[in-house]
Motif scaffolding. Structure first.
Motif, PDB file in Angstrom:
ATOM      1  N   ASP A 369      37.727  83.959  54.102  1.00  0.00           N
ATOM      2  CA  ASP A 369      38.679  82.853  54.115  1.00  0.00           C
ATOM      3  C   ASP A 369      39.777  83.168  53.111  1.00  0.00           C
ATOM      4  O   ASP A 369      39.576  83.070  51.898  1.00  0.00           O
ATOM      5  N   ARG A 370      40.933  83.550  53.622  1.00  0.00           N
ATOM      6  CA  ARG A 370      42.005  83.940  52.715  1.00  0.00           C
ATOM      7  C   ARG A 370      42.589  82.746  51.972  1.00  0.00           C
ATOM      8  O   ARG A 370      43.433  82.920  51.094  1.00  0.00           O
ATOM      9  N   GLY A 371      42.122  81.550  52.283  1.00  0.00           N
ATOM     10  CA  GLY A 371      42.547  80.393  51.477  1.00  0.00           C
ATOM     11  C   GLY A 371      41.852  80.359  50.136  1.00  0.00           C
ATOM     12  O   GLY A 371      42.338  79.727  49.186  1.00  0.00           O
ATOM     13  N   ALA A 372      40.692  81.013  50.030  1.00  0.00           N
ATOM     14  CA  ALA A 372      39.976  81.088  48.754  1.00  0.00           C
ATOM     15  C   ALA A 372      40.567  82.219  47.910  1.00  0.00           C
ATOM     16  O   ALA A 372      41.075  83.206  48.448  1.00  0.00           O
ATOM     17  N   PRO A 373      40.501  82.116  46.593  1.00  0.00           N
ATOM     18  CA  PRO A 373      41.143  83.125  45.744  1.00  0.00           C
ATOM     19  C   PRO A 373      40.341  84.425  45.710  1.00  0.00           C
ATOM     20  O   PRO A 373      39.116  84.404  45.648  1.00  0.00           O
ATOM     21  N   PRO A 374      41.022  85.589  45.758  1.00  0.00           N
ATOM     22  CA  PRO A 374      40.354  86.875  45.530  1.00  0.00           C
ATOM     23  C   PRO A 374      40.152  87.084  44.033  1.00  0.00           C
ATOM     24  O   PRO A 374      40.666  86.313  43.204  1.00  0.00           O
ATOM     25  N   ALA A 375      39.473  88.137  43.661  1.00  0.00           N
ATOM     26  CA  ALA A 375      39.218  88.398  42.236  1.00  0.00           C
ATOM     27  C   ALA A 375      39.014  89.891  41.997  1.00  0.00           C
ATOM     28  O   ALA A 375      38.546  90.623  42.881  1.00  0.00           O
ATOM     29  N   ARG A 376      39.369  90.329  40.807  1.00  0.00           N
ATOM     30  CA  ARG A 376      39.047  91.683  40.368  1.00  0.00           C
ATOM     31  C   ARG A 376      37.747  91.600  39.585  1.00  0.00           C
ATOM     32  O   ARG A 376      37.621  90.795  38.638  1.00  0.00           O
ATOM     33  N   LEU A 377      36.778  92.417  39.918  1.00  0.00           N
ATOM     34  CA  LEU A 377      35.430  92.310  39.368  1.00  0.00           C
ATOM     35  C   LEU A 377      35.182  93.243  38.191  1.00  0.00           C
ATOM     36  O   LEU A 377      34.125  93.137  37.545  1.00  0.00           O
ATOM     37  N   THR A 378      36.071  94.155  37.866  1.00  0.00           N
ATOM     38  CA  THR A 378      35.867  95.140  36.804  1.00  0.00           C
ATOM     39  C   THR A 378      37.008  95.097  35.804  1.00  0.00           C
ATOM     40  O   THR A 378      38.105  94.608  36.106  1.00  0.00           O
ATOM     41  N   GLU A 379      36.766  95.656  34.614  1.00  0.00           N
ATOM     42  CA  GLU A 379      37.788  95.789  33.571  1.00  0.00           C
ATOM     43  C   GLU A 379      37.919  97.274  33.240  1.00  0.00           C
ATOM     44  O   GLU A 379      36.913  97.967  33.046  1.00  0.00           O
ATOM     45  N   ASP A 380      39.148  97.744  33.163  1.00  0.00           N
ATOM     46  CA  ASP A 380      39.380  99.176  32.975  1.00  0.00           C
ATOM     47  C   ASP A 380      38.993  99.634  31.575  1.00  0.00           C
ATOM     48  O   ASP A 380      39.184  98.915  30.584  1.00  0.00           O
ATOM     49  N   ASP A 381      38.468 100.845  31.505  1.00  0.00           N
ATOM     50  CA  ASP A 381      38.342 101.559  30.227  1.00  0.00           C
ATOM     51  C   ASP A 381      39.606 102.396  30.068  1.00  0.00           C
ATOM     52  O   ASP A 381      39.631 103.599  30.356  1.00  0.00           O
ATOM     53  N   SER A 382      40.686 101.754  29.638  1.00  0.00           N
ATOM     54  CA  SER A 382      41.983 102.425  29.550  1.00  0.00           C
ATOM     55  C   SER A 382      42.760 101.909  28.350  1.00  0.00           C
ATOM     56  O   SER A 382      42.442 100.865  27.756  1.00  0.00           O
ATOM     57  N   TRP A 383      43.803 102.662  28.034  1.00  0.00           N
ATOM     58  CA  TRP A 383      44.665 102.267  26.919  1.00  0.00           C
ATOM     59  C   TRP A 383      45.323 100.931  27.204  1.00  0.00           C
ATOM     60  O   TRP A 383      45.414 100.072  26.312  1.00  0.00           O
ATOM     61  N   ALA A 384      45.802 100.703  28.406  1.00  0.00           N
ATOM     62  CA  ALA A 384      46.481  99.450  28.745  1.00  0.00           C
ATOM     63  C   ALA A 384      45.530  98.270  28.613  1.00  0.00           C
ATOM     64  O   ALA A 384      45.910  97.210  28.080  1.00  0.00           O
ATOM     65  N   ALA A 385      44.283  98.406  29.061  1.00  0.00           N
ATOM     66  CA  ALA A 385      43.330  97.306  28.960  1.00  0.00           C
ATOM     67  C   ALA A 385      43.022  96.979  27.499  1.00  0.00           C
ATOM     68  O   ALA A 385      42.864  95.798  27.139  1.00  0.00           O
ATOM     69  N   GLN A 386      42.955  97.986  26.653  1.00  0.00           N
ATOM     70  CA  GLN A 386      42.703  97.729  25.238  1.00  0.00           C
ATOM     71  C   GLN A 386      43.879  96.991  24.591  1.00  0.00           C
ATOM     72  O   GLN A 386      43.678  96.096  23.756  1.00  0.00           O
ATOM     73  N   MET A 387      45.111  97.344  24.997  1.00  0.00           N
ATOM     74  CA  MET A 387      46.265  96.657  24.433  1.00  0.00           C
ATOM     75  C   MET A 387      46.275  95.182  24.844  1.00  0.00           C
ATOM     76  O   MET A 387      46.584  94.297  24.033  1.00  0.00           O
ATOM     77  N   VAL A 388      45.897  94.906  26.078  1.00  0.00           N
ATOM     78  CA  VAL A 388      45.865  93.520  26.551  1.00  0.00           C
ATOM     79  C   VAL A 388      44.740  92.753  25.875  1.00  0.00           C
ATOM     80  O   VAL A 388      44.915  91.596  25.448  1.00  0.00           O
TER      81      VAL A 388
END
Length: 499
Positions: A369-388
């Motif tokens: 059901d595309r009316g429901a929200p999608p989601a990202r299930l993982t968090e990156d092991d990256s420089w950008a993720a650490q900065m955020v």
């Protein structure tokens, strides 16, 4: 044999035996043929025959016929031998004849046969090539010395050659060194030889062992350049992309059953670290080890989240072992890391969704059901993720930086430490889990962006959906290898939900 010539020139005279008395006999006129008389019979005159000048008279014979030479001693005065032999026998002409009576005791020497006119001479037959003739080498038989070399004098004209019965002649061997190859053996070797590959670009050149065309130089597709697998309710596609010379991604998808008989679906996706040694081998080893570990633990009743953790540890060991292999030492540069890769995986059961990861490969949740929200299930092991995470940059700023994709966690012998990440979810509605490398999510980074490119029938056609997602990345530029697996939730038994 019939001759075409009508006249024959006279031949040279023949000397009679010594002591034979005879008058010189001149050659007859042209057209006259000699007529032999019966033994003991005297010569009779021939009507119309002209006298021969200088002929000695013979008793009982008219002057018109020349007397034959007398072979009996005392028959007449000695006469010197005539200078020429009797002429050849021409055809008899009426009115002209010559009689000659030769005693039976000493017959005159026969004259040569009539000389026939020269006929067109046929070329002499070519002499058969002699194996031992001068100027040639016989390859089906060794020379007199038993070794290959220039021809000896034996066999040349005027030089005797030892025959097979001579004591000095070696016995020929049963088989010679330079014999013709057996056609049956040649056919077997040709059948065993692998068929030459033809270039997919020019369709004419042969492909060498390095995978390049010898005609146009085009690099040929490798087995891993594009891979697809449909494992029932789960499917995956991987592509080399448009910029890289090889595919350093790998995946493994499979289905199994839990102890209670309920289905479980497994998907593992790995991305080799390009700056490391043998990144393609690292991703392949990690994906296989993690998949094998899950397919072993889940049927034994291990909780899916615990099984995922153990699978990541097993994948890490498999990648670490590559660093000790001789192939790594040969390929590793002075500033290259040991073989390394990232990993992301998912286990889907009828009521549970588990994900695990190390690095920057991701998993997304996209509901039917595309009316429901999608989601990202993982968090990156990256420089950008650490900065955020540290609050130093917002997500847009961090991922716009050139250091955004520098990873801080990976599988490899030189990793700082292994920190497997796992998470479990219990979705309340059906959907699909998209497990992918950054070659895809770079073109659909946010969950909403990913949901827009996932086909609406992804839950029932996972292979088609994976193909569409890879095509989206290639259409966007294909700057990296692209790998994606589509896993429907809840899990269905193998053979259902795939089209």
């Amino acid at each position: 044999m019939t001759l075409n010539s009508t006249s024959t020139p006279p031949a040279a005279p023949v000397t009679p035996p010594p002591g034979a008395g005879a008058s010189p006999v001149p050659p007859p006129p042209p057209g006259a043929a000699p007529v032999a008389a019966a033994p003991g019979a005297g010569a009779a005159s021939v009507p119309g025959a002209a006298p021969v000048p200088g002929a000695a008279p013979v008793p009982g014979v008219g002057p018109s016929v020349p007397p034959p030479p007398s072979p009996v001693p005392g028959a007449g005065p000695s006469v010197p031998p005539p200078p020429s032999p009797p002429p050849p026998a021409p055809s008899v002409t009426p009115g002209a004849a010559r009689s000659a009576a030769q005693p039976a005791a000493v017959p005159p020497p026969p004259g040569p046969p009539p000389a026939a006119p020269a006929a067109p001479a046929a070329p002499p037959p070519a002499a058969p090539a002699s194996a031992a003739s001068a100027g040639g080498v016989r390859f089906d038989r060794p020379s007199d010395g038993g070794e290959s070399g220039p021809p000896s004098a034996a066999g040349q004209e005027g030089v005797p050659h030892a025959g097979p019965g001579d004591a000095d002649t070696p016995t020929p061997p049963d088989e010679y060194a330079l014999q013709a190859p057996d056609p049956r053996i040649a056919a077997d070797l040709a059948a065993q030889a692998p068929a030459a590959k033809v270039c997919v670009a020019c369709r004419a050149g042969r492909v060498d062992s390095d995978g390049y065309c010898e005609n146009c130089g085009h690099a040929q597709p490798r087995e891993r350049d594009h891979m697809e697998q449909d494992a029932g309710p789960v499917a995956a596609v991987s592509d080399r992309g448009l910029r890289h010379h090889r595919n350093e991604d790998a995946f493994a998808v499979a289905s199994t059953a839990l102890p209670d008989g309920s289905p479980a679906t497994v998907a593992i996706v790995c991305d080799g670290v390009s700056s490391a040694t043998r990144p393609d081998d690292a991703s392949l080893a990690a994906s296989r080890a993690a998949s094998d570990a899950l397919l072993t633990a889940l049927p034994q009743g291990t909780h899916p989240q615990q099984a995922m953790h153990e699978a990541i540890v097993a994948a890490s060991r498999a990648v670490n072992s590559l660093a000790a292999e001789p192939a790594t030492a040969l390929e590793q540069g002075p500033h290259q890391n040991a073989p390394a890769c990232t990993l992301v995986g998912a286990v889907v059961t009828p009521g549970l969704l588990v994900v695990g990861w190390v690095g920057d490969s991701r998993a997304y949740w996209v509901p039917v059901d595309r009316g429901a929200p999608p989601a990202r299930l993982t968090e990156d092991d990256s420089w950008a993720a650490q900065m955020v995470a540290a609050g130093l940059m917002n997500e847009a700023e961090a991922y716009a930086d050139e250091r955004a994709h520098a990873i801080t966690g990976w599988l490899g012998a030189d990793a700082y430490e292994l920190e497997p990440h796992t998470a479990s979810f219990k979705p309340d509605r059906p959907g699909v889990v998209v497990v992918c490398t950054d070659g895809l999510w770079n073109y659909a980074e946010a969950a909403e962006d990913m949901a827009r490119v996932v086909p609406l029938d992804a839950a029932t056609r996972p292979l088609h959906s994976a193909q569409v997602l890879v095509g989206h990345a290639l259409d966007g530029g294909g700057h990296d290898n692209v790998t994606v697996a589509v896993v429907p939730f809840p899990a269905v038994r193998q053979g259902a939900g795939s089209a």
